[in-house]
Enzyme design. Structure first.
Site, mmCIF file in Angstrom:
data_model
loop_
_atom_site.group_PDB
_atom_site.id
_atom_site.type_symbol
_atom_site.label_atom_id
_atom_site.label_comp_id
_atom_site.label_asym_id
_atom_site.label_seq_id
_atom_site.Cartn_x
_atom_site.Cartn_y
_atom_site.Cartn_z
ATOM 1 N N LYS A 36 26.330 31.547 88.126
ATOM 2 C CA LYS A 36 26.931 31.585 89.410
ATOM 3 C C LYS A 36 28.380 30.797 89.515
ATOM 4 O O LYS A 36 28.506 30.089 88.403
ATOM 5 C CB LYS A 36 25.977 30.668 90.245
ATOM 6 C CG LYS A 36 26.048 30.818 91.769
ATOM 7 C CD LYS A 36 25.014 30.063 92.471
ATOM 8 C CE LYS A 36 25.552 29.578 93.843
ATOM 9 N NZ LYS A 36 24.571 28.759 94.320
ATOM 10 N N LYS A 40 21.078 15.826 89.347
ATOM 11 C CA LYS A 40 22.460 14.860 89.535
ATOM 12 C C LYS A 40 22.328 13.669 88.587
ATOM 13 O O LYS A 40 23.722 13.544 88.227
ATOM 14 C CB LYS A 40 22.800 14.602 91.022
ATOM 15 C CG LYS A 40 23.250 15.788 91.744
ATOM 16 C CD LYS A 40 24.070 15.477 93.036
ATOM 17 C CE LYS A 40 24.548 16.553 93.480
ATOM 18 N NZ LYS A 40 25.502 16.333 94.646
ATOM 19 N N LYS A 91 32.677 25.502 90.383
ATOM 20 C CA LYS A 91 34.114 24.820 89.487
ATOM 21 C C LYS A 91 33.642 24.123 88.597
ATOM 22 O O LYS A 91 34.543 24.097 87.504
ATOM 23 C CB LYS A 91 34.218 24.155 90.851
ATOM 24 C CG LYS A 91 35.581 24.206 91.442
ATOM 25 C CD LYS A 91 36.404 23.247 92.180
ATOM 26 C CE LYS A 91 37.503 22.709 91.436
ATOM 27 N NZ LYS A 91 38.519 21.954 92.205
#
Ligand code: TRP
Length: 335
Positions: free
Chosen positions: A198, A111, A201
């Site tokens: 996968k 992240k 969004k």
């Protein structure tokens, strides 16, 4: 026999798409039959990545409405910031979690790179680093036996178990339950536009199916789904076709699946037939969810009141745990 406790949480970062629904949320809904379930919309977690205040509050409510539309019972649902005990327990647990353990969390690395990718001078908050401790608090505060999570959260769950164990050991009391992951075999749905990835969004608009969206858009997306990616060795099914067959199973169209699979094996399958069935399956799955969403949204004023009330009820359990923890750990309780 006493029912076991299940807990899971979701960040209010955008809409639930088909991949989230079939991969996680549908499972949460079904677990409500068998377990005492507690589900949280974790807005404190969403603060760890760059965000705008006005968007966060809006998205938190939107996530609540969407979860209700999917079939989560309102009495099982809370909003994390309405249960501030999570944050206080997080502080306590941080002291039985080592710095080294947190540096080993791979999601932090991913992240923080994601943030730097958008802007190389971007601010990486220490909240992002500390977030697995808050996650441990989310889980332990309800004495969860089982935590349904995806593979990407296994490491965080392991950390929660270590934290529970260290707390119990340090204070000489078997207080916290050791939570177990609940890995049910739920579908892994790939992007229709790039079936090697996968469904997500973050890949962009055309890559995910919005289950609350218009029927026409769902049909169009299925129609333009990529079938042959040229990735498959001779004689093996391509990722795109395999994903479409998977969607037939996930939408309970076993019969259509079997007969189309026969055609595939005979070499006579027309992709347009396969796509047609998938589109029917998805529309049948999504339209009642969309309908319920519209109902919930129309009644949002009342729904907000209901969820504040359920959060207040769930908060009583959290407050009980926190009071016991403070007692055990040698700090003060206000009452
Ligand atoms: N970290 C999880 C995610 O990013 C969300 C989460 C927060 C969670 N607290 C939790 C999941 C507790 C399970 C249990 O998806």
């Amino acid at each position: 026999m006493e029912r076991k406790n299940v807990l899971s949480c979701i960040q209010p970062t955008g809409d639930i798409h088909l991949g989230n629904y079939l991969g996680a949320v549908k499972n949460w809904v079904d677990l409500q039959e068998k377990y005492d379930c507690t589900y949280g919309v974790v807005d404190y977690h969403a603060m760890t990545m760059p965000y705008k205040a006005e968007d966060l509050r809006k998205n938190t409510w939107k996530m609540v409405f969407q979860l209700l539309a999917c079939g989560i019972k309102p009495e099982n649902l809370f909003i994390q910031s309405l249960v501030p005990e999570h944050a206080e327990l997080c502080w306590v647990l941080g002291n039985v979690c080592s710095f080294g353990e947190l540096t080993r969390m791979t999601q932090f690395k991913d992240k923080s790179e994601q943030v730097k990718d958008t802007d190389k001078d971007a601010f990486i908050s220490s909240g992002l680093f500390y977030y697995p401790v808050l996650q441990a608090a989310d889980i332990l505060i309800y004495h969860a036996d089982y935590v349904p999570v995806g593979k990407d959260q296994i490491q965080h769950l392991e950390l929660s178990r270590n934290i529970a164990q260290r707390f119990n050991h340090q204070f000489g009391k078997e207080y916290f339950t050791h939570p177990e992951p609940l890995l049910t075999k739920s579908a892994k749905i790939m992007s229709l536009a790039n079936p090697l990835k996968k469904m997500s969004k973050s890949l962009g608009e055309k890559h995910y199916v919005n289950i609350f969206g218009e029927e026409a858009r769902i049909r169009k997306q299925v129609k333009s789904a990529v079938t042959d990616t040229g990735d498959n060795p001779e004689g093996e099914m391509s990722a795109g076709v395999s994903n479409l067959f998977g969607l037939l199973i996930a939408t309970n169209r076993q019969e259509a699946h079997d007969s189309l699979m026969e055609q595939y094996n005979a070499g006579s399958l027309r992709y347009s037939d396969l796509k047609g069935e998938v589109a029917e399956g998805l529309v049948a799955l999504c339209s009642p969810i969309k309908e319920r969403y519209d109902e919930v949204y129309a009644d949002r004023k009342n729904i907000k009141r209901v969820i504040k009330q359920s959060s207040a009820e769930i908060r009583k359990r959290a407050a009980q745990t926190l009071a016991e923890v403070k007692e055990i750990a040698g700090i003060m309780n206000p009452r």
